[in-house]
Design an enzyme around this catalytic site. Structure first.
Site, PDB file in Angstrom:
ATOM      1  N   HIS A 117       4.091   1.292   2.954  1.00 22.37           N
ATOM      2  CA  HIS A 117       5.139   0.854   1.357  1.00 22.37           C
ATOM      3  C   HIS A 117       6.226   1.465   0.919  1.00 22.37           C
ATOM      4  CE1 HIS A 117       2.739  -2.625   2.910  1.00 22.37           C
ATOM      5  NE2 HIS A 117       2.838  -2.632   4.701  1.00 22.37           N
ATOM      6  N   HIS A 169       0.643  -0.902  -0.117  1.00 20.78           N
ATOM      7  CA  HIS A 169      -0.081  -0.191   0.511  1.00 20.78           C
ATOM      8  C   HIS A 169       0.770   1.386  -0.377  1.00 20.78           C
ATOM      9  CE1 HIS A 169       0.758   0.275   4.909  1.00 20.78           C
ATOM     10  NE2 HIS A 169       0.354  -0.743   4.608  1.00 20.78           N
ATOM     11  N   CYS A 202       2.380  -7.380  14.782  1.00 22.05           N
ATOM     12  CA  CYS A 202       3.662  -6.818  14.826  1.00 22.05           C
ATOM     13  C   CYS A 202       4.352  -8.036  15.082  1.00 22.05           C
ATOM     14  CB  CYS A 202       3.957  -6.490  15.950  1.00 22.05           C
ATOM     15  SG  CYS A 202       2.897  -4.108  16.246  1.00 22.05           S
ATOM     16  N   LYS A 249      -2.803   5.302  11.454  1.00 18.04           N
ATOM     17  CA  LYS A 249      -1.573   4.771  10.925  1.00 18.04           C
ATOM     18  C   LYS A 249      -2.102   3.989   9.325  1.00 18.04           C
ATOM     19  CE  LYS A 249       2.506   1.131  10.494  1.00 18.04           C
ATOM     20  NZ  LYS A 249       2.239  -0.234  10.424  1.00 18.04           N
ATOM     21  N   HIS A 296      -1.892  -1.538  16.718  1.00 15.06           N
ATOM     22  CA  HIS A 296      -2.573  -1.986  15.290  1.00 15.06           C
ATOM     23  C   HIS A 296      -4.166  -2.397  15.994  1.00 15.06           C
ATOM     24  CE1 HIS A 296       1.149  -4.190  13.504  1.00 15.06           C
ATOM     25  NE2 HIS A 296       0.982  -4.628  12.875  1.00 15.06           N
ATOM     26  N   CYS A 350       1.434 -10.186  20.364  1.00 13.34           N
ATOM     27  CA  CYS A 350       0.854  -9.476  18.515  1.00 13.34           C
ATOM     28  C   CYS A 350       1.402  -9.772  17.123  1.00 13.34           C
ATOM     29  CB  CYS A 350       1.051  -7.783  18.626  1.00 13.34           C
ATOM     30  SG  CYS A 350      -0.121  -7.112  17.554  1.00 13.34           S
ATOM     31  N   LYS A 382      -3.618  -1.161   5.899  1.00 11.12           N
ATOM     32  CA  LYS A 382      -4.294  -2.775   5.034  1.00 11.12           C
ATOM     33  C   LYS A 382      -5.993  -2.314   5.856  1.00 11.12           C
ATOM     34  CE  LYS A 382      -5.892  -7.523   5.280  1.00 11.12           C
ATOM     35  NZ  LYS A 382      -5.455  -8.637   5.761  1.00 11.12           N
ATOM     36  N   CYS A 392      -2.599  -4.705  21.528  1.00 14.16           N
ATOM     37  CA  CYS A 392      -1.390  -3.597  20.547  1.00 14.16           C
ATOM     38  C   CYS A 392      -1.816  -1.984  20.594  1.00 14.16           C
ATOM     39  CB  CYS A 392      -1.530  -4.377  18.935  1.00 14.16           C
ATOM     40  SG  CYS A 392       0.256  -3.799  18.207  1.00 14.16           S
TER      41      CYS A 392
END
Ligand code: MSP
Length: 539
Positions: free
Chosen positions: A31, A28, A140, A313, A165, A137, A316, A162
């Site tokens: 990245h 995405h 992670c 952040k 996430h 997690c 996905k 987490c």
């Protein structure tokens, strides 16, 4: 994959890495952000004539990938093969990423060497067997400290989450092998002290130093409740923890224990580019692993901020459906490469909006830069039949432009090439673009053209030569960021014939005035940054 520039032989390569990305899904914008930054940095250094090695790749082991494959009804290997070939490699090609290698952690060249590395540590007494119980997690792939967890709300009420996430952690209890990380705190602190530039930016460095000062715990380096990983060589009921496996890619990909000459010429990395979420792995665990095995530690770990969506952040699950390809099909690949580095200070978080991208594209790329290039080519065509005239009547105005280019080139070389301040470097180049536009507005060559006296014609020639050689400098300086449009501009200036390939122009000499030869054939090429189609909105 493009290797360009005149390489110095026998010297260590300037070695840059991206994180190797998890292939649980397609790449995405986040990245691509890191990978484009690395591409710009390495293209810049190649264009300085340095020997360069740019590595990217994929992280394919661990529970996260295994579960994704299971959920899709295929084996983990099949899943990885498909994603790498159909999604990851094609995107990097599409974005003109000129990586020198692409490492996959399921390749034998990697897995064999990982086993050897870990075996060496075991033989040296750096690894022992123990038990561990704690929150993990899977997103992670990391044991978390209870103090770092956040309280769940809504559907996760009563559970611990987490912080990255925002998903519940799992309580794991396993027999594991441990690396004596706790013993490396003092050596790491000494190393950070002696190498203040090791962690970038400063805020990230402080965070790491404070974390290490609090005391490190030993690190669990194996897992025994699933088998998608590299087997621990002395105890095959365990697989090596995915982060140990993954970090070693930086060594295995460049010949560790396999090709000593290549390894010596490349390792350690000069720059590990990482997102700030994975800074501790790179700035603490990775150097400790290397120290433990008597290998040299990297030059720098540079943490980029996050691309955010709705204050979170970008990941996905919260992508709002925007793929890199959606942006490149609208704005073009070059503008895409330019935008994120231009709009966000490297190291800081930033967010994307169609409106912001559209506004910057239109004003900075299309109006300031693209129009300048086409206007100058059109005037050289109209007034001099496309043959670049000589500058015989320079005065203070031309001197200011010449100085402007020298300043832009020196600033960009320092900021992009050394400090990884991509935004600052790009701004310096675009300040020069603005300066040349201002120069043309003041000099009004279209009016000077009406003065047919020899003095008038000499001024006209001087103005157009000045503008054209400025464009030559811009093409060289922007080549690392926007290789396609820079190439188009290079062609339109007729520079290839006399100066050779654009990628061979030393970027550190871009500011030396007067390189574009008089008599070059200037043609009006395709519009560099075409008008955008219907506007898109983020909301
Ligand atoms: N596999 C590990 C890295 C192992 S390196 C030895 C991993 N992979 S990841 O797929 O989660 O990608 C991590 C990297 O992708 C981040 O460190 C960052 O460089 C980039 N990004 C992923 N999401 C991002 C944003 N939203 N914003 C900016 N960069 C992001 O962690």
């Amino acid at each position: 994959m493009a290797a360009t520039g005149t390489e110095k032989q026998g010297s260590k390569a300037f070695y840059v890495t991206t994180p190797i990305y998890y292939v649980n899904d397609a790449p995405h914008l986040g990245h691509a952000y890191t990978t484009v930054a690395g591409d710009v940095l390495t293209r810049w250094h190649r264009q300085r004539g340095e020997k360069v090695w740019y590595l990217t790749g994929t992280d394919e082991h661990g529970q996260k990938i295994m579960r994704t494959a299971e959920a899709n009804g295929v084996s983990p290997q099949e899943w990885c093969d498909k994603l790498v070939e159909e999604a990851w490699k094609p995107l990097w090609e599409h974005l003109d990423i000129a990586n020198d290698d692409f490492i996959r952690t399921t390749e034998k060249r990697h897995t064999d060497r990982v086993q050897e590395f870990v075996q060496d540590l075991y033989d040296k007494g750096e690894i022992y067997k123990g038990g561990y119980e704690g929150p993990y997690c899977v997103g992670c792939e990391e044991y978390k400290l209870p103090a770092d967890l956040i309280d769940g709300e809504g559907e996760y009420e009563g559970q611990k989450l987490c912080p990255i996430h925002k998903k519940p952690v799992e309580l794991l209890k396993e027999e594991n092998y441990f690396f004596k990380l706790s013993e490396y705190g003092p050596r790491l602190l000494e190393f950070y002290g002696a190498n203040p530039g090791f962690i970038q930016p400063e805020s990230a460095r402080n965070e790491v130093v404070n974390f290490v000062k609090q005391g490190l715990q030993d690190l669990s380096i194996s897992r025994s409740t699933f088998d998608w990983g590299v087997k621990v060589p002395w105890d095959e009921k365990h697989v090596i923890y995915v982060w140990i496996d993954a970090l070693l890619n930086y060594a295995t990909a460049v010949g560790y224990n396999e090709n000593p000459a290549k390894f010596a010429d490349t390792f350690p990395a000069d720059v590990h580019l990482v997102g700030k979420d994975i800074l501790r792995f790179h700035a603490i665990i990775w150097p400790a692993m290397l120290l433990a095995n008597d290998l040299p530690v990297p030059g720098r770990v540079a943490a980029n901020g996050w691309l955010m969506v709705g204050g979170e952040k970008m990941s996905k699950s919260n992508l709002t459906g925007i793929k890199p390809q959606d942006l490149t099909s609208h704005f073009g690949v070059d503008a895409y490469r330019w935008y994120f580095l231009r709009a966000i200070a490297f190291g800081q978080d930033g967010s994307f909006s169609w409106e912001d991208f559209t506004a910057r594209y239109t004003s900075e790329l299309a109006n300031d830069y693209g129009n300048l290039a086409s206007r100058v080519a059109a005037m050289v065509g109209k007034y001099f039949g496309g043959e670049l005239p000589e500058a015989t009547a320079s005065d203070a105005a031309e001197k200011a432009v010449q100085e402007g280019l020298a300043k832009a080139a020196a600033t960009a070389d320092r900021l992009i090439g050394e400090e990884l301040d991509f935004q600052g470097g790009i701004l310096a180049i675009f300040d020069f673009v603005k300066q040349v536009n201002g120069y043309l507005t003041e000099q009004e060559p279209w009016k000077v053209a009406k003065d047919t006296s020899p003095e008038g014609q000499a001024r006209l020639a001087t103005i157009l030569y000045t503008a054209a050689d400025s464009l030559r400098g811009m093409a060289v300086l922007l080549n690392a960021v926007m290789p396609r449009t820079s190439e188009a501009l290079w062609e339109s200036l007729g520079a290839e014939a006399s100066l050779g390939a654009l990628a061979d122009q030393p970027v550190q000499n871009a500011g030396v005035w007067g390189q574009l030869p008089v008599g070059s054939t200037v043609t009006k090429g395709a519009v560099l940054f075409p008008r955008l189609e219907e506007p898109k909105t983020t909301a």
